[in-house]
Design an enzyme around this catalytic site. Structure first.
Site, mmCIF file in Angstrom:
data_model
loop_
_atom_site.group_PDB
_atom_site.id
_atom_site.type_symbol
_atom_site.label_atom_id
_atom_site.label_comp_id
_atom_site.label_asym_id
_atom_site.label_seq_id
_atom_site.Cartn_x
_atom_site.Cartn_y
_atom_site.Cartn_z
ATOM 1 N N ARG A 147 4.187 -28.656 1.248
ATOM 2 C CA ARG A 147 4.992 -27.723 2.032
ATOM 3 C C ARG A 147 4.983 -28.077 3.519
ATOM 4 O O ARG A 147 4.907 -27.210 4.388
ATOM 5 C CB ARG A 147 4.503 -26.275 1.867
ATOM 6 C CG ARG A 147 4.687 -25.698 0.479
ATOM 7 C CD ARG A 147 6.164 -25.536 0.131
ATOM 8 N NE ARG A 147 6.320 -24.826 -1.114
ATOM 9 C CZ ARG A 147 6.242 -25.394 -2.329
ATOM 10 N NH1 ARG A 147 6.032 -26.702 -2.433
ATOM 11 N NH2 ARG A 147 6.410 -24.680 -3.409
ATOM 12 N N SER B 106 7.589 -17.879 -2.406
ATOM 13 C CA SER B 106 6.156 -17.727 -2.121
ATOM 14 C C SER B 106 5.971 -17.388 -0.647
ATOM 15 O O SER B 106 6.433 -18.136 0.217
ATOM 16 C CB SER B 106 5.409 -19.030 -2.412
ATOM 17 O OG SER B 106 5.546 -19.391 -3.754
ATOM 18 N N GLU C 174 3.725 -18.989 4.636
ATOM 19 C CA GLU C 174 4.454 -20.247 4.425
ATOM 20 C C GLU C 174 5.825 -20.267 5.111
ATOM 21 O O GLU C 174 6.145 -21.249 5.772
ATOM 22 C CB GLU C 174 4.562 -20.520 2.908
ATOM 23 C CG GLU C 174 4.869 -21.970 2.584
ATOM 24 C CD GLU C 174 6.307 -22.303 2.818
ATOM 25 O OE1 GLU C 174 6.569 -23.338 3.459
ATOM 26 O OE2 GLU C 174 7.187 -21.538 2.395
HETATM 27 N N1 EPU Z 1 -0.901 -15.929 -10.961
HETATM 28 C C1 EPU Z 1 -1.583 -14.736 -10.942
HETATM 29 N N2 EPU Z 1 -0.871 -13.603 -10.645
HETATM 30 C C2 EPU Z 1 0.450 -13.636 -10.387
HETATM 31 C C3 EPU Z 1 1.138 -14.849 -10.402
HETATM 32 C C4 EPU Z 1 0.429 -16.012 -10.691
HETATM 33 O O1 EPU Z 1 -2.786 -14.674 -11.160
HETATM 34 O O2 EPU Z 1 1.023 -12.564 -10.112
HETATM 35 C C5 EPU Z 1 -1.654 -17.156 -11.252
HETATM 36 C C6 EPU Z 1 -1.006 -17.829 -12.477
HETATM 37 O O3 EPU Z 1 -1.633 -17.419 -13.627
HETATM 38 C C7 EPU Z 1 -1.183 -19.289 -12.198
HETATM 39 C C8 EPU Z 1 -1.356 -19.384 -10.695
HETATM 40 O O4 EPU Z 1 -1.512 -18.070 -10.187
HETATM 41 O O5 EPU Z 1 -2.354 -19.760 -12.802
HETATM 42 C C9 EPU Z 1 -0.224 -20.114 -10.033
HETATM 43 O O6 EPU Z 1 0.997 -19.383 -10.256
HETATM 44 P P1 EPU Z 1 2.407 -20.138 -10.376
HETATM 45 O O7 EPU Z 1 2.362 -21.163 -11.447
HETATM 46 O O8 EPU Z 1 3.471 -19.110 -10.452
HETATM 47 O O9 EPU Z 1 2.536 -20.984 -9.045
HETATM 48 P P2 EPU Z 1 2.243 -20.628 -7.502
HETATM 49 O O10 EPU Z 1 1.081 -21.481 -7.079
HETATM 50 O O11 EPU Z 1 2.154 -19.170 -7.241
HETATM 51 C C10 EPU Z 1 3.723 -22.576 -6.588
HETATM 52 C C11 EPU Z 1 4.740 -22.714 -5.514
HETATM 53 C C12 EPU Z 1 6.088 -22.213 -6.000
HETATM 54 C C13 EPU Z 1 6.503 -23.033 -7.210
HETATM 55 C C14 EPU Z 1 5.420 -22.893 -8.281
HETATM 56 C C15 EPU Z 1 5.655 -23.808 -9.457
HETATM 57 C C16 EPU Z 1 3.526 -22.542 -3.408
HETATM 58 C C17 EPU Z 1 3.196 -21.692 -2.223
HETATM 59 N N3 EPU Z 1 4.325 -21.983 -4.320
HETATM 60 O O12 EPU Z 1 3.581 -21.187 -6.818
HETATM 61 O O13 EPU Z 1 7.031 -22.435 -4.973
HETATM 62 O O14 EPU Z 1 7.738 -22.595 -7.729
HETATM 63 O O15 EPU Z 1 4.129 -23.278 -7.743
HETATM 64 O O16 EPU Z 1 5.456 -25.134 -9.050
HETATM 65 O O17 EPU Z 1 3.079 -23.677 -3.493
HETATM 66 C C18 EPU Z 1 7.990 -21.376 -3.031
HETATM 67 O O18 EPU Z 1 7.429 -22.248 -2.356
HETATM 68 O O19 EPU Z 1 8.693 -20.486 -2.500
HETATM 69 C C19 EPU Z 1 7.796 -21.361 -4.471
HETATM 70 C C20 EPU Z 1 8.288 -20.396 -5.246
#
Ligand code: EPU
Length: 337
Positions: free
Chosen positions: A163, A237, A333
């Site tokens: 990012r 995010s 972010e």
């Molecule tokens: N999780 C929770 N609670 C929640 C949501 C998620 O405990 O309410 C846990 C999930 O179980 C999972 C972990 O958190 O193990 C990660 O969640 P997720 O796979 O949804 O990914 P993220 O790390 O929250 C990142 C990016 C997203 C991107 C997804 C998929 C960042 C800041 N965000 O989200 O990007 O779509 O991975 O690759 O790196 C964005 O930047 O706006 C964005 C949406």
């Protein structure tokens, strides 16, 4: 180049925050960008470049000129197994990805359905499901805000990180990105290892997926978790996933056995900010017109009529809660203006 005066920006940011631009320009080519920049320079105005408005929190009315790059166009520069595709900065990212897939140009399937414009994509190096823009970026064409001169940034000069890019760091607020040159391929290289993609493909009943199936899986996962900004205001995010050192990770894991984290090349661990926020019991909470989305703890939402200040107050409360419970500091972010 038409410059509009005193324009509402609520429809130009996906959070739907009600700021106003004193001056707004929507240039459709590099010469129009230069005219708009000259207008600002002659009046000693600052310039804010606003792409799709999907990664910005407008906490105040911007000063000076808001410039929304509106150049369109998709043009194959080199064709072979590798394809160089030039795209105008104003192209809608989601439409562009769908179009590349219809052309049999592979590479962007995991980046399906990300809101925003092509020109904004390199600034935060958009990424999802194990792929980042940097993996497919060849070069960037930009115009310098101070001088109007053009410059090509080869990908190697963009200092891409998680990012992050040079356009958020050393070259911040210095350039208007007018076009990207993407490197795509006519041979598929599927990346299905991240998160729940394989599981989703199984649910879809697909045993031997192609790139379009992967794109469909990504779209289904995103739709099930992330709110559509045209329905409820948000900017994806809200915090980046914090990277902690191995000792901190071990300490946290000892007291929180379910901790979600990905090991990094430098020995650190990237924690899931969503998990941290969720464990603070904040998912689905509301605070006046803003809240934390019930399906994803990392997404702050505007239920209607929120100001940037409402959003930032909620963000402070989230940061305090996570800091208090885990001793980890979350970083916002999106850009805050
Ligand atoms: N999780 C929770 N609670 C929640 C949501 C998620 O405990 O309410 C846990 C999930 O179980 C999972 C972990 O958190 O193990 C990660 O969640 P997720 O796979 O949804 O990914 P993220 O790390 O929250 C990142 C990016 C997203 C991107 C997804 C998929 C960042 C800041 N965000 O989200 O990007 O779509 O991975 O690759 O790196 C964005 O930047 O706006 C964005 C949406």
């Amino acid at each position: 180049m038409e410059i509009q005066v005193n324009q509402p920006l609520d429809r130009l940011n996906t959070f739907g925050l009600g700021a106003r631009a004193p001056f707004l320009a929507r240039p459709t080519d590099a010469d129009q960008v230069r005219s708009a920049l000259a207008f600002a320079r002659e009046r000693a105005m600052s310039v804010l470049v606003l792409g799709g408005g999907s990664n910005i929190v407008l906490a105040h009315d911007p000063e000076g000129l808001v410039l929304r790059p509106s150049m369109t166009g998709r043009c194959v520069l080199e064709d072979g197994d590798d394809v160089l595709l030039r795209v105008g900065a104003g192209e809608d990212w989601t439409d562009l990805v769908a179009w590349t897939l219809r052309q049999g140009l592979w590479g962007l399937e995991n980046l399906s359905l990300i809101p925003g414009t092509a020109g904004a994509a390199p600034v935060q190096n958009i990424g999802a499901y194990g792929v980042e823009l940097a993996d497919h970026l060849h070069a960037i064409e930009a115009v310098e805000i101070a001088s109007g001169r053009s410059r090509i940034f080869p990908a190697a000069e963009c200092a891409f990180g998680y990012r992050d890019s040079i356009f958020k760091q050393a070259e911040r607020d210095r350039w208007v990105i007018v076009a990207l040159v993407l490197r795509l391929s006519r041979s598929p290289h599927l990346r299905t290892g991240y998160g729940t993609i394989r599981q989703e493909l199984e649910t879809m009943g697909i045993a031997s997926p192609g790139p379009i199936d992967v794109a469909q899986a990504v779209i289904r996962i995103r739709r099930s978790k992330l709110p559509d900004p045209s329905v409820v205001g948000n900017c994806g995010s809200f915090f980046s996933n914090p990277v902690v050192d191995a000792d901190t990770y071990a300490r946290l894991l000892a007291s929180h056995p379910g901790l979600t984290a990905h090991p990094q090349e430098n020995g650190g661990f990237k924690l899931a900010a969503a998990w941290l926020i969720d464990r603070c019991g904040l998912k689905g909470t509301r605070r006046g017109p803003v809240g934390i989305h019930p399906d994803h703890a990392l997404v702050l939402v505007n239920y209607g009529g929120a100001t940037g200040r409402d959003v930032l107050a909620l963000a402070d409360a989230v940061r305090d809660a996570v800091e208090h419970r885990f001793g980890v500091t979350l970083q916002i972010e999106p850009r805050v203006v």
